[in-house]
Design a protein around this motif. Structure first.
Motif, PDB file in Angstrom:
ATOM      1  N   UNK A 121       0.826  -1.203   0.000  1.00 10.87           N
ATOM      2  CA  UNK A 121       0.000   0.000   0.000  1.00 10.87           C
ATOM      3  C   UNK A 121       0.863   1.255   0.000  1.00 10.87           C
ATOM      4  N   UNK A 122       1.941   1.240   0.777  1.00  4.57           N
ATOM      5  CA  UNK A 122       2.815   2.408   0.833  1.00  4.57           C
ATOM      6  C   UNK A 122       3.511   2.675  -0.497  1.00  4.57           C
ATOM      7  N   UNK A 123       3.650   1.659  -1.335  1.00  5.59           N
ATOM      8  CA  UNK A 123       4.288   1.826  -2.640  1.00  5.59           C
ATOM      9  C   UNK A 123       3.318   2.305  -3.715  1.00  5.59           C
ATOM     10  N   UNK A 124       2.032   2.303  -3.417  1.00  6.80           N
ATOM     11  CA  UNK A 124       1.050   2.744  -4.411  1.00  6.80           C
ATOM     12  C   UNK A 124       1.171   4.243  -4.653  1.00  6.80           C
ATOM     13  N   UNK A 125       0.913   4.676  -5.882  1.00  7.01           N
ATOM     14  CA  UNK A 125       1.003   6.112  -6.172  1.00  7.01           C
ATOM     15  C   UNK A 125      -0.165   6.883  -5.563  1.00  7.01           C
ATOM     16  N   UNK A 126       0.062   8.158  -5.317  1.00  5.81           N
ATOM     17  CA  UNK A 126      -1.010   9.030  -4.833  1.00  5.81           C
ATOM     18  C   UNK A 126      -1.962   9.311  -5.992  1.00  5.81           C
ATOM     19  N   UNK A 127      -3.241   9.323  -5.708  1.00  6.16           N
ATOM     20  CA  UNK A 127      -4.240   9.628  -6.731  1.00  6.16           C
ATOM     21  C   UNK A 127      -4.812  10.998  -6.405  1.00  6.16           C
ATOM     22  N   UNK A 128      -4.594  11.936  -7.320  1.00  6.31           N
ATOM     23  CA  UNK A 128      -4.940  13.340  -7.069  1.00  6.31           C
ATOM     24  C   UNK A 128      -6.419  13.530  -6.757  1.00  6.31           C
ATOM     25  N   UNK A 129      -7.295  12.769  -7.383  1.00  7.83           N
ATOM     26  CA  UNK A 129      -8.729  12.986  -7.173  1.00  7.83           C
ATOM     27  C   UNK A 129      -9.157  12.634  -5.746  1.00  7.83           C
ATOM     28  N   UNK A 130      -8.351  11.871  -5.023  1.00 10.04           N
ATOM     29  CA  UNK A 130      -8.671  11.513  -3.642  1.00 10.04           C
ATOM     30  C   UNK A 130      -7.844  12.285  -2.629  1.00 10.04           C
ATOM     31  N   UNK A 131      -7.190  13.335  -3.078  1.00 18.52           N
ATOM     32  CA  UNK A 131      -6.270  14.050  -2.207  1.00 18.52           C
ATOM     33  C   UNK A 131      -6.954  14.532  -0.926  1.00 18.52           C
ATOM     34  N   UNK A 132      -8.155  15.037  -1.031  1.00 18.06           N
ATOM     35  CA  UNK A 132      -8.846  15.574   0.154  1.00 18.06           C
ATOM     36  C   UNK A 132     -10.085  14.758   0.502  1.00 18.06           C
ATOM     37  N   UNK A 133     -10.154  13.524   0.013  1.00 16.84           N
ATOM     38  CA  UNK A 133     -11.309  12.682   0.274  1.00 16.84           C
ATOM     39  C   UNK A 133     -10.858  11.282   0.661  1.00 16.84           C
ATOM     40  N   UNK A 134     -11.677  10.638   1.440  1.00 21.44           N
ATOM     41  CA  UNK A 134     -11.450   9.247   1.770  1.00 21.44           C
ATOM     42  C   UNK A 134     -12.091   8.410   0.661  1.00 21.44           C
TER      43      UNK A 134
END
Length: 74
Positions: free
Chosen positions: A48-61
């Motif tokens: 999970x820590x290696x997964x990329x950040x997804x911008x659309x979820x930046x401020x949402x769960x």
């Protein structure tokens, strides 16, 4: 013996010259690194820590978004 795309081979040759190394050494390092990563523990938290950040979820769960979408169907 490996067969690679001529364009990739040219890039590898250029990289080897830049690093004052041989293409064989670069391929060996890359394969060893790949094997090492594959042999790591594989704990879910590490994956999970290696997964990329997804911008659309930046401020949402993401789970809240999923629940909202499910609620719309009912």
């Amino acid at each position: 013996m490996l067969t690679i795309d001529p364009k990739l081979e040219a890039k590898l040759e250029t990289l080897a010259k830049q690093e004052h190394s041989s293409p064989d050494e670069i391929v060996t390092r890359l394969v060893n690194e790949y094997i090492q990563r594959k042999q790591e523990s594989g704990l879910l938290i590490e994956i999970i820590n290696d997964l990329p950040e997804i911008a659309c979820f930046k401020y949402q769960n993401p789970l809240d978004v999923q629940m909202q979408l499910r609620d719309e169907w009912h």
